[in-house]
Design a protein around this motif. Structure first.
Motif, PDB file in Angstrom:
ATOM      1  N   GLY A 273       0.645  -1.251   0.157  1.00 52.18           N
ATOM      2  CA  GLY A 273      -0.112   0.088   0.533  1.00 52.18           C
ATOM      3  C   GLY A 273       0.514   1.938   0.197  1.00 52.18           C
ATOM      4  O   GLY A 273       0.388   2.632   0.182  1.00 52.18           O
ATOM      5  N   THR A 274       2.168   1.175   0.203  1.00 52.02           N
ATOM      6  CA  THR A 274       3.069   2.811  -0.340  1.00 52.02           C
ATOM      7  C   THR A 274       3.591   3.191  -2.044  1.00 52.02           C
ATOM      8  O   THR A 274       2.862   1.898  -2.963  1.00 52.02           O
ATOM      9  CB  THR A 274       4.722   2.428   0.168  1.00 52.02           C
ATOM     10  OG1 THR A 274       4.487   0.601  -0.018  1.00 52.02           O
ATOM     11  CG2 THR A 274       4.043   1.484   1.644  1.00 52.02           C
ATOM     12  N   PRO A 275       3.352   3.971  -1.786  1.00 53.50           N
ATOM     13  CA  PRO A 275       3.927   4.408  -3.142  1.00 53.50           C
ATOM     14  C   PRO A 275       4.389   3.238  -3.761  1.00 53.50           C
ATOM     15  O   PRO A 275       4.199   3.288  -5.588  1.00 53.50           O
ATOM     16  CB  PRO A 275       4.161   5.494  -2.984  1.00 53.50           C
ATOM     17  CG  PRO A 275       4.056   6.611  -1.618  1.00 53.50           C
ATOM     18  CD  PRO A 275       3.892   4.536  -0.927  1.00 53.50           C
ATOM     19  N   ARG A 276       5.261   2.925  -3.636  1.00 49.20           N
ATOM     20  CA  ARG A 276       6.128   2.015  -4.221  1.00 49.20           C
ATOM     21  C   ARG A 276       6.660   0.668  -3.952  1.00 49.20           C
ATOM     22  O   ARG A 276       7.049   0.500  -2.764  1.00 49.20           O
ATOM     23  CB  ARG A 276       8.174   2.852  -4.378  1.00 49.20           C
ATOM     24  CG  ARG A 276       9.049   2.064  -4.852  1.00 49.20           C
ATOM     25  CD  ARG A 276       9.987   2.895  -4.857  1.00 49.20           C
ATOM     26  NE  ARG A 276      11.451   1.601  -5.538  1.00 49.20           N
ATOM     27  CZ  ARG A 276      11.287   1.482  -7.187  1.00 49.20           C
ATOM     28  NH1 ARG A 276      10.521   2.273  -8.552  1.00 49.20           N
ATOM     29  NH2 ARG A 276      12.527   1.194  -7.392  1.00 49.20           N
ATOM     30  N   LYS A 277       7.046  -0.102  -4.461  1.00 45.72           N
ATOM     31  CA  LYS A 277       6.737  -1.411  -4.074  1.00 45.72           C
ATOM     32  C   LYS A 277       7.404  -1.289  -3.073  1.00 45.72           C
ATOM     33  O   LYS A 277       9.037  -1.124  -3.270  1.00 45.72           O
ATOM     34  CB  LYS A 277       7.023  -2.619  -4.875  1.00 45.72           C
ATOM     35  CG  LYS A 277       7.017  -4.182  -4.520  1.00 45.72           C
ATOM     36  CD  LYS A 277       6.691  -5.283  -5.694  1.00 45.72           C
ATOM     37  CE  LYS A 277       7.544  -4.652  -7.382  1.00 45.72           C
ATOM     38  NZ  LYS A 277       7.660  -5.662  -8.790  1.00 45.72           N
ATOM     39  N   SER A 278       8.071  -2.093  -1.751  1.00 47.15           N
ATOM     40  CA  SER A 278       8.949  -2.728  -0.982  1.00 47.15           C
ATOM     41  C   SER A 278       9.578  -3.610  -1.624  1.00 47.15           C
ATOM     42  O   SER A 278       9.440  -4.365  -2.684  1.00 47.15           O
ATOM     43  CB  SER A 278       8.431  -3.061   0.153  1.00 47.15           C
ATOM     44  OG  SER A 278       9.317  -3.975   0.801  1.00 47.15           O
ATOM     45  N   GLN A 279      11.507  -3.412  -1.449  1.00 45.63           N
ATOM     46  CA  GLN A 279      12.855  -4.054  -1.809  1.00 45.63           C
ATOM     47  C   GLN A 279      12.493  -5.008  -1.351  1.00 45.63           C
ATOM     48  O   GLN A 279      13.261  -6.521  -1.862  1.00 45.63           O
ATOM     49  CB  GLN A 279      13.429  -3.676  -1.413  1.00 45.63           C
ATOM     50  CG  GLN A 279      14.010  -2.408  -1.664  1.00 45.63           C
ATOM     51  CD  GLN A 279      13.642  -1.022  -1.017  1.00 45.63           C
ATOM     52  OE1 GLN A 279      13.194  -1.271   0.111  1.00 45.63           O
ATOM     53  NE2 GLN A 279      13.388   0.238  -1.922  1.00 45.63           N
ATOM     54  N   ILE A 280      11.634  -6.044  -0.125  1.00 45.91           N
ATOM     55  CA  ILE A 280      11.484  -7.030   0.241  1.00 45.91           C
ATOM     56  C   ILE A 280      10.806  -7.888  -0.964  1.00 45.91           C
ATOM     57  O   ILE A 280      10.390  -9.288  -1.168  1.00 45.91           O
ATOM     58  CB  ILE A 280      11.066  -7.358   1.739  1.00 45.91           C
ATOM     59  CG1 ILE A 280      11.856  -6.510   2.180  1.00 45.91           C
ATOM     60  CG2 ILE A 280      10.848  -9.157   1.672  1.00 45.91           C
ATOM     61  CD1 ILE A 280      12.720  -6.831   2.440  1.00 45.91           C
ATOM     62  N   GLN A 281       9.697  -7.309  -1.365  1.00 41.98           N
ATOM     63  CA  GLN A 281       8.544  -7.929  -2.309  1.00 41.98           C
ATOM     64  C   GLN A 281       9.199  -8.043  -3.822  1.00 41.98           C
ATOM     65  O   GLN A 281       9.201  -9.051  -4.280  1.00 41.98           O
ATOM     66  CB  GLN A 281       7.316  -6.876  -2.624  1.00 41.98           C
ATOM     67  CG  GLN A 281       6.194  -7.110  -3.499  1.00 41.98           C
ATOM     68  CD  GLN A 281       5.656  -8.949  -3.104  1.00 41.98           C
ATOM     69  OE1 GLN A 281       5.454  -8.837  -1.925  1.00 41.98           O
ATOM     70  NE2 GLN A 281       5.183  -9.570  -4.032  1.00 41.98           N
ATOM     71  N   THR A 282      10.481  -7.064  -3.808  1.00 39.10           N
ATOM     72  CA  THR A 282      10.995  -7.772  -4.921  1.00 39.10           C
ATOM     73  C   THR A 282      11.959  -8.703  -4.913  1.00 39.10           C
ATOM     74  O   THR A 282      12.087  -8.873  -6.426  1.00 39.10           O
ATOM     75  CB  THR A 282      12.520  -6.218  -5.667  1.00 39.10           C
ATOM     76  OG1 THR A 282      10.892  -5.239  -5.608  1.00 39.10           O
ATOM     77  CG2 THR A 282      13.404  -6.436  -6.610  1.00 39.10           C
TER      78      THR A 282
END
Length: 432
Positions: A273-282
């Protein structure tokens, strides 16, 4: 809710993380069997020869043992690097069409098809986190009895030259990563059955050991409950998105540890739900599932270690993440105070090191770029300053030395914003 209105799997599961400020550290001595320290880390890769040479050159770790066709191993090539208590192994399968198990294969359970599948899914990645235990057979049986998924029942490895032996066993930690329990009388550089290498150039950049090993998972609470449930590790520290997030992205994290707190294993999950995808999700996408995200390598002199590593960055070694901006270093004294000398402040900025502190000590840290093509596994180089305490003989209470308390200086909470900004800027160049 997480930073910027982010939701988390922990909240969805009806469980609540209390965050760094509200966490109360307590060591219940809850290990279900004796677990002493990290033994080794094994990377699976497609080309062990060139991979080990890069790590040896870039980290100052000489080759100390091997198992390959020159030792009559027709199943896989495996090379062991060591610097003090830091042991890395790089293993790659030979062709499946001519693979064979013979007397020269120390790890008889190795499966070439499984290795190829692992490499296709994850690329260069850590397969095994070795843990030194009193009894690998007991560790396996207790772990499985408490819910661990066993993948290698106790296997005895013999060293004919010394007449000593080892027992190893393996259980899943998260994703395709395993705990490899190691015990026995063998005292060689890695595992019994590997051929020692004594003519490797003696080089060292001062790396001492793995301080902590960080994993990424989809569901933090579920993963931590699984691990602590089968081995008894306790929670050592905790961070939520508000503690560590940026405007663009964040994470939740729990650090778990053994009784002696010589093994520290943070586990991260992404926020949403943040403006940019989390690095963890990447990471989870590019790694095709949970896995080991990075290893923090401890040195007693980060300035010397980093100068050696940076000198090789453009010539086959490891590159580092973009340095923090000028404001970060301008404001550093206000955060850190006189914990560092004027010369150290100068070297910190010159080398692009991040600095943080807690109520006990100081942490100096820097992160490499990803080790391979995918934005997944990377290394952290750290030095902890302070937190020294007396070591006493249990039977008599006599002081026998000093040691540094685990986690001295924290885990860089105050640097997460600068680090995430650096990673986000780097990922924008990759368009991920």
């Amino acid at each position: 809710m997480g930073a910027g209105g982010a939701s988390t799997t922990a909240e969805k599961a009806g469980m609540k993380l209390v965050g760094h400020k509200n966490f109360q550290r307590h060591n219940p001595k809850s290990d279900k069997f004796a677990i002493h320290k990290f033994h080794s880390f094994e990377f699976w890769c497609a080309d062990a020869t060139n991979t080990y040479k890069r790590f040896s050159y870039g980290l100052g770790m000489p080759l100390v043992a091997k198992s390959d066709q020159s030792t009559n191993n027709q199943l896989f090539a495996s090379y062991v690097l060591r610097s003090n208590d830091l042991v890395f192994t790089f293993t790659a399968p030979y062709s499946r069409k001519c693979a064979s198990v013979s007397e020269g294969v120390p790890l008889r359970h190795y499966n070439a098809d499984q290795a190829y599948e692992f490499i296709n899914s994850h690329g260069l990645a850590v397969r095994a986190v070795g843990l030194l235990v009193d009894d690998a057979k007991t560790a396996y049986e207790v772990s499985v009895a408490h819910g661990a998924k066993g993948v290698l029942p106790p296997l005895e490895l013999k060293d004919e030259a010394s007449g000593t032996s080892q027992v190893i066993s393996e259980v899943i930690v998260y994703g395709d990563v395993v705990f490899r329990y190691v015990s026995g009388s063998f005292t060689g550089p890695f595992l019994a059955g590997y051929a020692p290498v004594t003519d490797s150039p003696a080089t060292s950049f001062g790396l001492q050991r793995v301080d902590h090993a960080v994993g990424n998972a989809h569901d933090l609470i579920k993963t931590v409950e699984y691990i602590t449930g089968f081995c008894g590790f306790h929670e050592f520290a905790e961070f939520v998105a508000e503690d560590v997030g940026t405007v663009d992205s964040g994470l939740n994290s729990m650090v778990i540890a053994n009784n002696e707190e010589s093994i520290l294993m943070p586990v991260n999950e992404p926020t949403f739900g943040t403006p940019r995808k989390s690095q963890i999700q990447t990471y989870l996408e590019q790694n095709e599932g949970p896995g080991l995200q990075h290893l923090a390598l401890m040195t007693n002199d980060i300035f010397t270690t980093l100068r050696e590593m940076r000198a090789r960055s453009d010539f086959g070694g490891f590159e580092f993440m973009p340095r923090a901006n000028a404001k970060y270093y301008k404001d550093m004294f206000a955060r850190i105070g006189d914990s560092l000398s004027p010369q150290q402040y100068k070297e910190v900025e010159e080398l692009g090191i991040l600095v943080d502190k807690d109520d006990q000590g100081v942490l100096l840290q820097i992160f490499t770029k990803p080790l391979g093509d995918r934005p997944t596994v990377f290394l952290e180089i750290i030095q902890r300053v302070g937190c020294m305490r007396e070591v006493k003989e249990p039977a008599t209470g006599a002081v026998v030395g000093t040691e540094q308390a685990a986690g001295c200086g924290g885990f860089g909470k105050g640097n997460f914003g600068a680090l995430f900004k650096s990673i986000e800027d780097y990922e924008r160049t990759l368009n991920v």
